[in-house]
Motif scaffolding. Structure first.
Motif, PDB file in Angstrom:
ATOM      1  N   LEU A   1      75.380 133.740   2.458  1.00 44.10           N
ATOM      2  CA  LEU A   1      76.629 132.967   2.500  1.00 44.10           C
ATOM      3  C   LEU A   1      76.454 131.609   3.190  1.00 44.10           C
ATOM      4  O   LEU A   1      77.423 130.874   3.359  1.00 44.10           O
ATOM      5  CB  LEU A   1      77.712 133.770   3.232  1.00 44.10           C
ATOM      6  CG  LEU A   1      78.147 135.071   2.553  1.00 44.10           C
ATOM      7  CD1 LEU A   1      78.942 135.949   3.514  1.00 44.10           C
ATOM      8  CD2 LEU A   1      78.969 134.755   1.306  1.00 44.10           C
ATOM      9  N   GLN A   2      75.223 131.353   3.631  1.00 43.90           N
ATOM     10  CA  GLN A   2      74.884 130.092   4.305  1.00 43.90           C
ATOM     11  C   GLN A   2      75.685 129.864   5.586  1.00 43.90           C
ATOM     12  O   GLN A   2      76.110 128.739   5.913  1.00 43.90           O
ATOM     13  CB  GLN A   2      75.028 128.919   3.343  1.00 43.90           C
ATOM     14  CG  GLN A   2      74.108 129.107   2.139  1.00 43.90           C
ATOM     15  CD  GLN A   2      74.028 127.904   1.241  1.00 43.90           C
ATOM     16  OE1 GLN A   2      75.013 127.197   1.044  1.00 43.90           O
ATOM     17  NE2 GLN A   2      72.852 127.661   0.685  1.00 43.90           N
ATOM     18  N   ILE A   3      75.905 130.971   6.315  1.00 51.27           N
ATOM     19  CA  ILE A   3      76.493 130.863   7.660  1.00 51.27           C
ATOM     20  C   ILE A   3      75.335 130.561   8.621  1.00 51.27           C
ATOM     21  O   ILE A   3      74.372 131.339   8.680  1.00 51.27           O
ATOM     22  CB  ILE A   3      77.204 132.174   8.074  1.00 51.27           C
ATOM     23  CG1 ILE A   3      78.366 132.470   7.122  1.00 51.27           C
ATOM     24  CG2 ILE A   3      77.671 132.110   9.516  1.00 51.27           C
ATOM     25  CD1 ILE A   3      79.027 133.826   7.336  1.00 51.27           C
ATOM     26  N   PRO A   4      75.390 129.458   9.365  1.00 52.16           N
ATOM     27  CA  PRO A   4      74.277 129.121  10.259  1.00 52.16           C
ATOM     28  C   PRO A   4      74.078 130.199  11.327  1.00 52.16           C
ATOM     29  O   PRO A   4      75.054 130.683  11.923  1.00 52.16           O
ATOM     30  CB  PRO A   4      74.709 127.802  10.900  1.00 52.16           C
ATOM     31  CG  PRO A   4      75.777 127.263  10.028  1.00 52.16           C
ATOM     32  CD  PRO A   4      76.455 128.437   9.402  1.00 52.16           C
ATOM     33  N   LEU A   5      72.840 130.569  11.560  1.00 59.29           N
ATOM     34  CA  LEU A   5      72.532 131.610  12.545  1.00 59.29           C
ATOM     35  C   LEU A   5      71.807 130.996  13.734  1.00 59.29           C
ATOM     36  O   LEU A   5      71.166 129.961  13.615  1.00 59.29           O
ATOM     37  CB  LEU A   5      71.671 132.702  11.903  1.00 59.29           C
ATOM     38  CG  LEU A   5      72.336 133.445  10.755  1.00 59.29           C
ATOM     39  CD1 LEU A   5      71.395 134.491  10.156  1.00 59.29           C
ATOM     40  CD2 LEU A   5      73.647 134.101  11.199  1.00 59.29           C
ATOM     41  N   THR A   6      71.929 131.659  14.873  1.00 65.78           N
ATOM     42  CA  THR A   6      71.239 131.203  16.072  1.00 65.78           C
ATOM     43  C   THR A   6      70.573 132.409  16.748  1.00 65.78           C
ATOM     44  O   THR A   6      70.565 133.508  16.185  1.00 65.78           O
ATOM     45  CB  THR A   6      72.223 130.470  17.016  1.00 65.78           C
ATOM     46  OG1 THR A   6      71.484 129.928  18.109  1.00 65.78           O
ATOM     47  CG2 THR A   6      73.306 131.378  17.556  1.00 65.78           C
TER      48      THR A   6
END
Ligand code: 5RP
Length: 226
Positions: free
Chosen positions: A62-67
Motif C-alpha cells: 500500500l506504499q505506507i512508509p515504514l520506519t
C-alpha cells in the motif's frame, strides 16, 4: 460494511498527519491499514512500524512508509485487533500468532487503540484460549510448567507441524479456568523459563472501537486523555 470493516475504518480517523503509528495484525486492522494506505496516497504523512511479516508486506504493497525502532524509539499510536476484550479493557491477543511483536510495538506507543467486532466482548477470560509464545527448545518442559499452574495446553500446528512465529518460536494455546486475576496470571506465566511472551495485554488498551450491526461504539478508558 461488515462489523470488522466498520471498526477498522473508523480507527483510521485517529491517525493524524505526522504521526508514528504501530500497525497491528489481523483481519480487522486490515481495514484500518487499507484505509491508511488510501489516505497516504491522498497526502497523509505518517510512518509505521508493522507487528508482523504479513502486515509489513501489506503496508509495503500500500506504499505506507515504514520506519524502525532505531530511527523512532517511540510511537504516537498503535492500532491493533484482539481476540477478547473485557469491560476493564484487558485483552487477549495472539490468535494470529503475532503477539510478541504486537506487545513490543504496543509497549512502545503512547496510546493503544483496539478494533474488534462485538463478538470479541467477554465478561471474563475464563475458558478462553490464551496463546503463549514459547522457545522451541525444550518446549515440552515449558508446557509441563504451564500444566502445573493449572493451564490446559495444545501446541498450535500448521501444515502438519508446529506453527512457527515470525520470531521462530512456538505457540501453546492454553485455557485456565477460572482466570480470577489476569494480571497475576500474566506475571506467573512470564516468570516461567521458556515462556517468551503471553497474549494477555494487561492495562495496555486506551480505546476500543467495536463494530456492531448498527454502527460503531467507541469505548474509552476513563483515565485516558485520548
Ligand atoms: C494476531 C492478533 C489479532 O489482532 C487478533 O487475533 C484479532 O484478529 P482478527 O481481527 O483477525 O480477529 O492478536 O496475533
Amino acid at each position: 460494511m461488515d462489523k470488522k470493516q466498520l471498526a477498522g475504518v473508523e480507527a483510521a480517523n485517529y491517525v493524524k498527519d505526522g504521526m508514528k503509528v504501530g500497525l497491528g495484525t489481523g483481519s480487522t486492522v486490515y481495514y484500518t491499514i487499507t484505509e491508511l494506505g488510501r489516505r497516504v496516497a491522498a497526502g497523509l504523512n505518517i510512518v509505521g512500524i508493522p507487528t508482523s511479516a504479513a502486515t509489513e508486506a501489506l503496508a509495503k504493497e500500500l506504499q505506507i512508509p515504514l520506519t524502525t525502532f532505531q530511527e523512532c524509539p517511540r510511537l504516537d499510536l498503535t492500532i491493533d485487533g484482539a481476540d477478547a476484550v473485557t469491560p476493564d479493557f484487558q485483552l487477549i491477543k495472539g490468535g494470529g500468532g503475532a503477539l510478541l511483536r504486537e506487545k513490543l510495538v504496543a509497549a512502545a506507543s503512547d496510546k493503544l487503540l483496539i478494533v474488534v467486532d462485538d463478538g470479541k466482548l467477554y465478561d471474563s477470560f475464563a475458558g478462553l484460549s490464551i496463546p503463549i509464545e514459547v522457545v522451541p527448545f525444550a518446549w515440552e518442559t515449558t508446557a509441563r510448567r504451564i500444566a502445573n499452574s493449572g493451564g490446559k495446553w495444545t501446541l498450535r500446528e500448521r501444515d502438519g507441524g508446529p506453527f512457527v512465529t515470525d520470531n521462530h518460536n512456538y505457540i501453546l494455546d492454553t485455557v485456565f479456568e477460572p482466570v480470577a486475576n489476569p494480571g497475576r496470571l500474566q506475571d506467573v506465566l512470564k516468570a516461567m523459563t521458556g515462556v517468551v511472551e503471553t497474549g494477555l495485554f494487561i492495562d495496555m488498551a486506551d480505546v476500543v472501537i467495536v463494530g456492531r450491526g448498527d454502527g460503531v461504539q467507541t469505548l474509552s478508558r476513563t483515565d485516558t486523555n485520548f
